[in-house]
Design a protein around this motif. Structure first.
Motif, PDB file in Angstrom:
ATOM      1  N   GLN A 195       7.982   7.272  -2.715  1.00 40.15           N
ATOM      2  CA  GLN A 195       7.049   6.143  -2.768  1.00 40.15           C
ATOM      3  C   GLN A 195       6.927   5.609  -4.200  1.00 40.15           C
ATOM      4  OE1 GLN A 195       5.860   4.388  -0.365  1.00 40.15           O
ATOM      5  NE2 GLN A 195       6.655   5.721   1.233  1.00 40.15           N
ATOM      6  N   LYS A 213      10.103   3.632  -4.819  1.00 39.20           N
ATOM      7  CA  LYS A 213      10.037   2.389  -4.042  1.00 39.20           C
ATOM      8  C   LYS A 213       9.092   1.389  -4.701  1.00 39.20           C
ATOM      9  CE  LYS A 213       8.699   0.849   0.563  1.00 39.20           C
ATOM     10  NZ  LYS A 213       8.177   1.285   1.860  1.00 39.20           N
ATOM     11  N   SER A 214       7.958   1.863  -5.144  1.00 40.73           N
ATOM     12  CA  SER A 214       6.983   1.004  -5.810  1.00 40.73           C
ATOM     13  C   SER A 214       7.551   0.447  -7.114  1.00 40.73           C
ATOM     14  CB  SER A 214       5.710   1.798  -6.082  1.00 40.73           C
ATOM     15  OG  SER A 214       4.791   1.034  -6.789  1.00 40.73           O
TER      16      SER A 214
END
Length: 70
Positions: free
Chosen positions: A55, A58-59
């Motif tokens: 995450q 991805k961020s």
């Protein structure tokens, strides 16, 4: 919308990938280390073992792409 426009946009996004990846090298390294650590020996990677690291990567990609689009 013509097909050539779709491919042009896709190619442009792919050309940006190395630059975006470079901006997220730290997050990519952390995710890679997590994957490596959880797949020692013959152990297979299991879903959600590195979700926090993924995450974050991805961020970072999303933020880098937003900055590049401006």
């Amino acid at each position: 919308m013509s097909g050539s426009n779709v491919w042009s946009r896709s190619r442009e996004r792919m050309r940006l990938f190395p630059e975006l990846f470079a901006q997220c090298a730290g997050e990519a390294a952390v995710y890679g280390k997590c994957v490596t650590a959880t797949t020692t020996g013959r152990q297979e990677l299991q879903k959600d073992l590195c979700v926090k690291e993924f995450q974050a990567l991805k961020s970072c990609f999303a933020n880098a792409a937003k900055k590049k689009a401006k």
